[in-house]
Design an enzyme around this catalytic site. Sequence first.
Site, short mmCIF file in Angstrom:
data_model
loop_
_atom_site.label_atom_id
_atom_site.label_comp_id
_atom_site.label_asym_id
_atom_site.label_seq_id
_atom_site.Cartn_x
_atom_site.Cartn_y
_atom_site.Cartn_z
N ARG A 135 39.13 31.92 37.81
CA ARG A 135 39.13 32.78 36.63
C ARG A 135 37.71 32.97 36.09
O ARG A 135 37.36 34.07 35.65
CB ARG A 135 40.06 32.21 35.57
CG ARG A 135 41.52 32.51 35.88
CD ARG A 135 42.50 31.77 35.01
NE ARG A 135 43.86 32.20 35.35
CZ ARG A 135 44.96 31.55 35.00
NH1 ARG A 135 44.88 30.45 34.28
NH2 ARG A 135 46.15 32.01 35.36
N TYR A 174 43.18 40.44 38.79
CA TYR A 174 43.01 39.19 39.56
C TYR A 174 43.34 37.94 38.74
O TYR A 174 43.08 37.88 37.53
CB TYR A 174 41.55 39.07 39.99
CG TYR A 174 41.22 39.61 41.36
CD1 TYR A 174 42.15 39.69 42.38
CD2 TYR A 174 39.91 40.00 41.63
CE1 TYR A 174 41.79 40.17 43.63
CE2 TYR A 174 39.54 40.48 42.88
CZ TYR A 174 40.50 40.56 43.88
OH TYR A 174 40.14 41.03 45.10
N GLU A 175 43.85 36.93 39.46
CA GLU A 175 43.99 35.56 38.96
C GLU A 175 44.70 35.47 37.62
O GLU A 175 44.30 34.76 36.71
CB GLU A 175 42.60 34.88 38.86
CG GLU A 175 41.76 34.95 40.10
CD GLU A 175 42.46 34.44 41.36
OE1 GLU A 175 43.43 33.67 41.22
OE2 GLU A 175 42.05 34.80 42.46
N GLY A 176 45.81 36.17 37.51
CA GLY A 176 46.54 36.26 36.25
C GLY A 176 46.01 37.44 35.46
O GLY A 176 44.86 37.44 35.03
#
Length: 608
Positions: free
Chosen positions: A311, A452-454
């Site tokens: 993140r 991306y990534e949540g």
Amino acid sequence: MGVAPPIYPSVMSTYTAPLRDIAFVLEHLAGLPELTTWDTFSHADPDMLYGALDEAGRFVSEVIAPTNVIGDETGSTLNPDGTVTTPKGFKEAYARFVESGWGTLPFPSAYGGQDLPWAVGTAVVEMLKSANMAWSLCPMLTHSSIDALMHHGSPEQQAIYLEKLVTGEWTGTMLLTEPEAGSDVGALRAKAAPAGDGTWRITGSKIFITWGEHDVAENIIHMVLARTPGAPPGTRGISLFIVPKFLANPDGSLGERNDIKAVSLEHKIGIHASPTCVMSIGDDGEGAVGYLIGDENRGMTYMFTMMNNARLSVGIEGLSISERAFQQALEFAQVRRQGRAVGAPKTESSLIIEHPDVRRMLMTMKANIEAMRGLLYLTAATIDRSRHHPDEDERRRYAELLALLTPVAKAWPTDRGVEMTSLGIQIHGGMGYVEETGAAQHWRDSRIAPIYEGTNGIQAIDLVLRKISMHKGDVVRGFFSEMEALDGELEGAGDLFSSIRANLTEGLIALRGATEWLLVCEDPNDALAGATPYLELFGTVTGGWLLAKGALAAARKLAETDDRFLRAKIATAHFYCNQLLPRATALAPSVMAGAGDLFEIDPELLRA
């Protein structure tokens, strides 16, 4: 008579690392000099580190940046045998990256790293992502795999995989997402069955796997989420497995090819060179060989170790692509003539940089970039403090601050990245809307980062429902108190900082008020409805605080020497705090508006 073809400015394939800006933030906002006084980093004095970053800037400009345009134009190719060929120059650039050791900086020397602060590694990551975001995703995913193994892998797993991942000889991926389970990871269906010899057999399929197959390294170590027999439903029943492309022998040499392969590549808006794969696992037989990491049913815990690392790296993408777009837009504005600026001679057109609205766009890009860089480097230095501060209580305090900052550091810069790259196109005018100038690539590449990534909505939910309530709000209140403590310095700095002080005070009042409202909000839907504007409010005010803090540092140094760079720091802080930060007070009512308006119209009437 034929029509002459349009003449476009040359595509900007060059990139100049903003080394002085990076050094300024490391020194004055991230606190690098303090970090290097600790035993862990005592071998690395700041001057040595700044010299190393100078060399890193030269490397990425000469080796990585030239691959950006060709990667966008040609993309990666899936071959009939399931292998992937990356664009021309990618494999050679990666080999030089591994040889130079730029990916090893923040990792332990026991595994081939250089034991340097994460904040310094972050500076290199910024440069790599500006030079070629699609290419940079390969080492980024590898870093996440390293983090998972360092924290949760067995000694045997660490001995086999870590050094080759740290050096970059092998690369890593995260195989999380499935067709039926996007952000809802608990719905995944991939299965893992014990083989009776300590290994597992993995079957299933995964989608959106970044760099899931490629030709730049000899082996790919996949981190795969799957369910074991009898596992409880939902996220409680997920385990994490190592599934290598090639099985590794105990001495680290390559063994047999494992039953995991790419079956297609996604056709994306941007980052064309990054092979985003649909992966088939165990499709040809009994299943792919996998190795359980840690305990069964703890996969979600281990996954968040990977995700939190990623993140921050994704947040850096918002900064990096904005910097690349800004450099190109600024260069264009200094050569493009159109219209006549106020007061300019009537006999000639003006450079567009002389028009106030173009200056507004350029300053908006510059100010947001500096605010993003401050937030991201502060977060990276907080990682260092949470891991290496000599005082255990301070390590715990910084770990809590890191948890608070992580969703903001991921989401706020990536949202800004989309906005700033769009401004870059706008500065180019019509020429920005055609692919030949290259300005559009930056916007296209930037658009994945908020997903991306949540997704950024998930980051906002995490911030509002989990992070600001830590210790009943004491963690977030402590951070606000730290920001408010700057007020005395701003007051003491005199009239030059009076407007910065006034606007920062108003922003902090709005942020505190919205936070206290959320902390006592009884209806979760009301809190969720305000989550995204709250995250934007949090990031906007934090950015103003960091620019004000940097401007004060610049003013102190100006007392010793007149320097245009330092004067620009103060001017940029004025622009941000006077023209961008006041928007914070308008966000607070959105945070506290509740969910009623969102559900007032029945779904079938939304088109009415």
